[in-house]
Write a protein that holds these residues in place. Structure first.
Motif, PDB file in Angstrom:
ATOM      1  N   MET A   1      36.699  25.679 102.390  1.00  0.00           N
ATOM      2  CA  MET A   1      35.349  25.811 102.916  1.00  0.00           C
ATOM      3  C   MET A   1      35.426  26.093 104.406  1.00  0.00           C
ATOM      4  O   MET A   1      36.071  25.388 105.170  1.00  0.00           O
ATOM      5  CB  MET A   1      34.587  24.514 102.652  1.00  0.00           C
ATOM      6  CG  MET A   1      33.171  24.563 103.098  1.00  0.00           C
ATOM      7  SD  MET A   1      32.399  23.020 102.545  1.00  0.00           S
ATOM      8  CE  MET A   1      30.848  23.227 103.288  1.00  0.00           C
ATOM      9  N   GLU A   2      34.768  27.137 104.824  1.00  0.00           N
ATOM     10  CA  GLU A   2      34.800  27.538 106.219  1.00  0.00           C
ATOM     11  C   GLU A   2      33.779  26.739 107.014  1.00  0.00           C
ATOM     12  O   GLU A   2      32.639  26.570 106.607  1.00  0.00           O
ATOM     13  CB  GLU A   2      34.486  29.034 106.315  1.00  0.00           C
ATOM     14  CG  GLU A   2      34.702  29.578 107.696  1.00  0.00           C
ATOM     15  CD  GLU A   2      34.485  31.068 107.726  1.00  0.00           C
ATOM     16  OE1 GLU A   2      33.800  31.542 108.633  1.00  0.00           O
ATOM     17  OE2 GLU A   2      34.997  31.757 106.817  1.00  0.00           O
ATOM     18  N   ARG A   3      34.195  26.264 108.169  1.00  0.00           N
ATOM     19  CA  ARG A   3      33.328  25.451 109.007  1.00  0.00           C
ATOM     20  C   ARG A   3      32.533  26.348 109.959  1.00  0.00           C
ATOM     21  O   ARG A   3      33.065  27.293 110.533  1.00  0.00           O
ATOM     22  CB  ARG A   3      34.183  24.474 109.809  1.00  0.00           C
ATOM     23  CG  ARG A   3      33.371  23.496 110.572  1.00  0.00           C
ATOM     24  CD  ARG A   3      34.270  22.483 111.217  1.00  0.00           C
ATOM     25  NE  ARG A   3      33.431  21.642 112.054  1.00  0.00           N
ATOM     26  CZ  ARG A   3      33.881  20.826 112.942  1.00  0.00           C
ATOM     27  NH1 ARG A   3      35.176  20.723 113.137  1.00  0.00           N
ATOM     28  NH2 ARG A   3      33.070  20.102 113.652  1.00  0.00           N
ATOM     29  N   ALA A   4      31.241  26.044 110.111  1.00  0.00           N
ATOM     30  CA  ALA A   4      30.397  26.823 111.014  1.00  0.00           C
ATOM     31  C   ALA A   4      30.846  26.597 112.453  1.00  0.00           C
ATOM     32  O   ALA A   4      31.231  25.501 112.837  1.00  0.00           O
ATOM     33  CB  ALA A   4      28.935  26.405 110.857  1.00  0.00           C
ATOM     34  N   THR A   5      30.812  27.649 113.242  1.00  0.00           N
ATOM     35  CA  THR A   5      31.209  27.520 114.638  1.00  0.00           C
ATOM     36  C   THR A   5      29.962  27.560 115.518  1.00  0.00           C
ATOM     37  O   THR A   5      29.026  28.313 115.260  1.00  0.00           O
ATOM     38  CB  THR A   5      32.170  28.657 115.047  1.00  0.00           C
ATOM     39  OG1 THR A   5      31.515  29.905 114.827  1.00  0.00           O
ATOM     40  CG2 THR A   5      33.454  28.585 114.250  1.00  0.00           C
ATOM     41  N   PHE A   6      29.978  26.736 116.535  1.00  0.00           N
ATOM     42  CA  PHE A   6      28.893  26.668 117.494  1.00  0.00           C
ATOM     43  C   PHE A   6      29.430  27.082 118.852  1.00  0.00           C
ATOM     44  O   PHE A   6      30.601  26.882 119.159  1.00  0.00           O
ATOM     45  CB  PHE A   6      28.355  25.229 117.610  1.00  0.00           C
ATOM     46  CG  PHE A   6      27.585  24.780 116.400  1.00  0.00           C
ATOM     47  CD1 PHE A   6      26.234  25.019 116.305  1.00  0.00           C
ATOM     48  CD2 PHE A   6      28.222  24.112 115.364  1.00  0.00           C
ATOM     49  CE1 PHE A   6      25.521  24.594 115.198  1.00  0.00           C
ATOM     50  CE2 PHE A   6      27.519  23.689 114.263  1.00  0.00           C
ATOM     51  CZ  PHE A   6      26.162  23.930 114.182  1.00  0.00           C
ATOM     52  N   SER A   7      28.563  27.626 119.650  1.00  0.00           N
ATOM     53  CA  SER A   7      28.966  27.954 121.006  1.00  0.00           C
ATOM     54  C   SER A   7      29.077  26.660 121.808  1.00  0.00           C
ATOM     55  O   SER A   7      28.538  25.633 121.439  1.00  0.00           O
ATOM     56  CB  SER A   7      27.955  28.903 121.642  1.00  0.00           C
ATOM     57  OG  SER A   7      26.688  28.281 121.687  1.00  0.00           O
ATOM     58  N   LYS A   8      29.789  26.717 122.900  1.00  0.00           N
ATOM     59  CA  LYS A   8      29.944  25.549 123.762  1.00  0.00           C
ATOM     60  C   LYS A   8      28.655  25.335 124.554  1.00  0.00           C
ATOM     61  O   LYS A   8      27.985  26.267 124.942  1.00  0.00           O
ATOM     62  CB  LYS A   8      31.126  25.740 124.723  1.00  0.00           C
ATOM     63  CG  LYS A   8      32.460  25.762 124.039  1.00  0.00           C
ATOM     64  CD  LYS A   8      32.782  24.397 123.505  1.00  0.00           C
ATOM     65  CE  LYS A   8      34.135  24.385 122.839  1.00  0.00           C
ATOM     66  NZ  LYS A   8      34.396  23.164 122.153  1.00  0.00           N
ATOM     67  N   TYR A   9      28.352  24.088 124.790  1.00  0.00           N
ATOM     68  CA  TYR A   9      27.170  23.704 125.559  1.00  0.00           C
ATOM     69  C   TYR A   9      27.480  23.906 127.038  1.00  0.00           C
ATOM     70  O   TYR A   9      28.495  23.447 127.540  1.00  0.00           O
ATOM     71  CB  TYR A   9      26.842  22.239 125.273  1.00  0.00           C
ATOM     72  CG  TYR A   9      25.456  21.836 125.691  1.00  0.00           C
ATOM     73  CD1 TYR A   9      24.376  22.040 124.854  1.00  0.00           C
ATOM     74  CD2 TYR A   9      25.226  21.239 126.924  1.00  0.00           C
ATOM     75  CE1 TYR A   9      23.098  21.656 125.220  1.00  0.00           C
ATOM     76  CE2 TYR A   9      23.957  20.853 127.288  1.00  0.00           C
ATOM     77  CZ  TYR A   9      22.900  21.063 126.449  1.00  0.00           C
ATOM     78  OH  TYR A   9      21.638  20.690 126.815  1.00  0.00           O
ATOM     79  N   SER A  10      26.594  24.610 127.758  1.00  0.00           N
ATOM     80  CA  SER A  10      26.838  24.920 129.165  1.00  0.00           C
ATOM     81  C   SER A  10      25.704  24.389 130.038  1.00  0.00           C
ATOM     82  O   SER A  10      24.721  23.841 129.542  1.00  0.00           O
ATOM     83  CB  SER A  10      26.967  26.432 129.345  1.00  0.00           C
ATOM     84  OG  SER A  10      25.713  27.052 129.126  1.00  0.00           O
ATOM     85  N   TRP A  11      25.831  24.609 131.326  1.00  0.00           N
ATOM     86  CA  TRP A  11      24.789  24.167 132.256  1.00  0.00           C
ATOM     87  C   TRP A  11      23.491  24.922 132.021  1.00  0.00           C
ATOM     88  O   TRP A  11      22.409  24.391 132.265  1.00  0.00           O
ATOM     89  CB  TRP A  11      25.255  24.298 133.700  1.00  0.00           C
ATOM     90  CG  TRP A  11      25.392  25.728 134.167  1.00  0.00           C
ATOM     91  CD1 TRP A  11      26.496  26.515 134.076  1.00  0.00           C
ATOM     92  CD2 TRP A  11      24.372  26.519 134.778  1.00  0.00           C
ATOM     93  NE1 TRP A  11      26.234  27.758 134.579  1.00  0.00           N
ATOM     94  CE2 TRP A  11      24.933  27.789 135.031  1.00  0.00           C
ATOM     95  CE3 TRP A  11      23.053  26.292 135.124  1.00  0.00           C
ATOM     96  CZ2 TRP A  11      24.206  28.813 135.623  1.00  0.00           C
ATOM     97  CZ3 TRP A  11      22.337  27.320 135.719  1.00  0.00           C
ATOM     98  CH2 TRP A  11      22.922  28.564 135.960  1.00  0.00           C
ATOM     99  N   ILE A  12      23.561  26.145 131.531  1.00  0.00           N
ATOM    100  CA  ILE A  12      22.352  26.917 131.233  1.00  0.00           C
ATOM    101  C   ILE A  12      21.600  26.267 130.072  1.00  0.00           C
ATOM    102  O   ILE A  12      20.375  26.150 130.106  1.00  0.00           O
ATOM    103  CB  ILE A  12      22.701  28.389 130.925  1.00  0.00           C
ATOM    104  CG1 ILE A  12      23.240  29.060 132.177  1.00  0.00           C
ATOM    105  CG2 ILE A  12      21.496  29.137 130.385  1.00  0.00           C
ATOM    106  CD1 ILE A  12      23.741  30.469 131.973  1.00  0.00           C
TER     107      ILE A  12
END
Length: 178
Positions: free
Chosen positions: A1-12
């Motif tokens: 099962m492939e895990r969903a990827t999220f972007s990294k949380y930034s100051w923006i």
């Protein structure tokens, strides 16, 4: 099962979370201002319609927020090290969360929780970036629901009132811009 990827949380992301809670509070304040103006001018019917839209929208958003909170509690790692251990505003205190949602404050508490988690991830470089992004996405969806349930009908109401009465008041123009 492939895990969903999220972007990294930034100051923006953090900045937009803070701006989001500020616009929510300004929107709430402008709603109360317009309702007060209608009531003080004796336009009880328009006051009732506006308050009805505000209450209906708030109830719908709080229901979605509550249901999503219940769903989040069932996720693996909820309240663990993955989410920063205790960064979720309510943690596992279901009754407290329910009380806040009944008092129509669940959405605001979600904002506070997202800002708190985002600050931990962005400033302190703590773990939980994926969870911070997840919370931000939840808030975005809740704001979208609020827009279609409250803001769009209120804008239509303001335009109708202006056309019906053939008058424009400052409060209506300010409200339409927010």
């Amino acid at each position: 099962m492939e895990r969903a990827t999220f972007s990294k949380y930034s100051w923006i992301d953090f900045a937009f979370s803070v701006i989001g809670v500020c616009t929510f509070l300004v929107d709430w304040g402008s709603d109360v201002w317009v309702a007060t103006e209608f009531y003080c001018r004796g336009d009880i019917f328009w006051f009732g319609v506006l308050v009805g839209l505000m209450v209906l929208s708030s109830v719908v958003v709080q229901m979605f927020s509550w249901f999503w909170f219940q769903y989040d509690r069932k996720l693996p790692g909820f309240g663990s090290v993955q989410t920063g251990g205790g960064t979720v505003l309510f943690g596992d205190r279901v009754k407290l969360s329910c009380l806040f949602h009944v008092l129509q404050l669940g959405f605001l508490c979600r904002h506070i929780s997202a800002i708190r988690q985002g600050f931990r991830v962005w400033w302190w470089k703590a773990e939980g970036s994926e969870y911070a992004v997840y919370l931000t996405h939840d808030l975005s969806m809740l704001r979208l629901i609020e827009t279609f349930c409250e803001s769009a009908p209120q804008l239509t109401l303001m335009i109708y009132v202006m056309l019906q009465t053939n008058k424009t008041r400052t409060v209506q123009c300010e409200f339409s811009l927010v």
